[in-house]
Design a protein around this motif. Structure first.
Motif, mmCIF file in Angstrom:
data_model
loop_
_atom_site.group_PDB
_atom_site.id
_atom_site.type_symbol
_atom_site.label_atom_id
_atom_site.label_comp_id
_atom_site.label_asym_id
_atom_site.label_seq_id
_atom_site.Cartn_x
_atom_site.Cartn_y
_atom_site.Cartn_z
ATOM 1 N N VAL A 136 12.601 45.778 59.241
ATOM 2 C CA VAL A 136 11.934 46.800 58.439
ATOM 3 C C VAL A 136 11.773 46.312 56.999
ATOM 4 C CG1 VAL A 136 12.122 49.140 57.503
ATOM 5 C CG2 VAL A 136 12.737 48.697 59.885
ATOM 6 N N ASN A 137 12.824 45.709 56.455
ATOM 7 C CA ASN A 137 12.750 45.173 55.095
ATOM 8 C C ASN A 137 11.685 44.084 54.988
ATOM 9 O OD1 ASN A 137 14.790 46.871 54.257
ATOM 10 N ND2 ASN A 137 16.407 45.342 54.531
ATOM 11 N N TYR A 138 11.579 43.262 56.011
ATOM 12 C CA TYR A 138 10.565 42.196 56.003
ATOM 13 C C TYR A 138 9.161 42.786 55.926
ATOM 14 C CZ TYR A 138 7.706 38.274 57.525
ATOM 15 O OH TYR A 138 6.732 37.292 57.595
ATOM 16 N N ASN A 142 6.937 42.241 52.453
ATOM 17 C CA ASN A 142 5.764 41.380 52.588
ATOM 18 C C ASN A 142 4.458 42.169 52.675
ATOM 19 O OD1 ASN A 142 6.717 38.349 53.062
ATOM 20 N ND2 ASN A 142 8.211 39.703 54.045
ATOM 21 N N HIS A 143 4.536 43.453 52.335
ATOM 22 C CA HIS A 143 3.351 44.308 52.172
ATOM 23 C C HIS A 143 2.534 44.473 53.458
ATOM 24 C CE1 HIS A 143 4.388 43.851 47.974
ATOM 25 N NE2 HIS A 143 4.209 42.541 48.049
ATOM 26 N N PHE A 144 3.214 44.442 54.601
ATOM 27 C CA PHE A 144 2.531 44.748 55.855
ATOM 28 C C PHE A 144 2.477 46.252 56.099
ATOM 29 C CE2 PHE A 144 4.104 40.371 56.782
ATOM 30 C CZ PHE A 144 2.859 39.778 56.906
ATOM 31 N N SER A 149 3.637 54.491 53.012
ATOM 32 C CA SER A 149 4.101 54.589 54.403
ATOM 33 C C SER A 149 5.576 54.259 54.563
ATOM 34 C CB SER A 149 3.278 53.652 55.300
ATOM 35 O OG SER A 149 1.924 54.029 55.310
ATOM 36 N N HIS A 150 6.273 53.941 53.478
ATOM 37 C CA HIS A 150 7.677 53.551 53.589
ATOM 38 C C HIS A 150 8.530 54.658 54.200
ATOM 39 C CE1 HIS A 150 7.187 50.270 50.243
ATOM 40 N NE2 HIS A 150 6.540 49.998 51.358
ATOM 41 N N ASP A 151 8.218 55.905 53.862
ATOM 42 C CA ASP A 151 8.989 57.015 54.429
ATOM 43 C C ASP A 151 8.818 57.090 55.941
ATOM 44 O OD1 ASP A 151 9.921 57.687 51.943
ATOM 45 O OD2 ASP A 151 8.481 59.310 51.614
ATOM 46 N N TRP A 152 7.633 56.709 56.422
ATOM 47 C CA TRP A 152 7.401 56.691 57.862
ATOM 48 C C TRP A 152 8.299 55.650 58.536
ATOM 49 C CZ3 TRP A 152 4.376 59.545 61.157
ATOM 50 C CH2 TRP A 152 3.492 60.452 60.571
#
Length: 205
Positions: A136-138, A142-144, A149-152
């Motif tokens: 998830v951190n990757y 790396n802006h994928f 959308s981080h909360d998702w």
């Protein structure tokens, strides 16, 4: 046996070749939203002048049968849409999650979508055998995944951890939310870039 089966055995409802009332539904085979009056209806003796038909409906798009009785549909519709340009391994997990939704296996949907994020991260360059949080951190670093959308992603991690470590039955709404998020991830990182590449290739030819 369930109540439905007992009602057929006892004669309260019966198959009938006539009086099929048109019904709209999403086909569990082809995913098309159709209106059909073809099939084999069940006649419920307790319903006088029914406004809604029950029974087996034939999809007008793929001609496969779907059984509908009140809020029961078999096979259920596969939530989400197919995404193009996705590597086979990644797409297989996504499609399996959609199939789980059609079978009302909502906790399975959540676990598969968690696995899907791991597949996507590896396909986009992450190392093998990392922990889920590292994948998830990757994706984030790396802006994928878009900023909003981080909360998702955190929600999917939360659902995945609950389903793995606790006795937690996920809901239909949980499954819908996660499939829609995964659909968005796949479209942003595979389908849309693939369409641009195809368009550029066409201009160069």
């Amino acid at each position: 046996m369930n109540v439905f089966t007992n009602n057929i055995i006892d004669g309260y409802i019966r198959w009938n070749k006539n009086n099929m009332i048109s019904k709209n539904f999403t086909c569990g085979y082809c995913g098309a939203y159709v209106s059909s009056d073809k099939g084999m209806p069940l006649v419920d003796q307790g319903r006088v002048n029914p406004t809604e038909s029950i029974g087996v409906y034939i999809c007008t798009n793929c001609y496969m049968p779907t059984f509908i009785y009140d809020d029961i549909q078999v096979p259920g519709n596969r939530y989400g849409v197919a995404v193009s340009g996705v590597p086979k391994d990644v797409n297989d997990v996504y499609e399996e999650a959609r199939s789980c939704y059609g079978a009302n296996a909502f906790t399975g949907v959540v676990l598969l979508c968690r696995k899907l994020l791991m597949h996507v991260a590896v396909d986009l360059g992450a190392k093998d055998n990392l922990k889920f949080v590292e994948y998830v951190n990757y994706l984030n670093e790396n802006h994928f995944v878009s900023v909003k959308s981080h909360d998702w992603v955190d929600q999917i991690r939360k659902y995945g951890n609950e389903a793995t470590h606790e006795i937690q039955v996920n809901t239909k709404e949980d499954a819908q939310k996660i499939i829609k998020f995964c659909e968005m991830i796949l479209k942003m990182n595979y389908e849309y870039p693939s369409e641009i590449n195809d368009s550029n290739d066409g201009k160069n030819n």
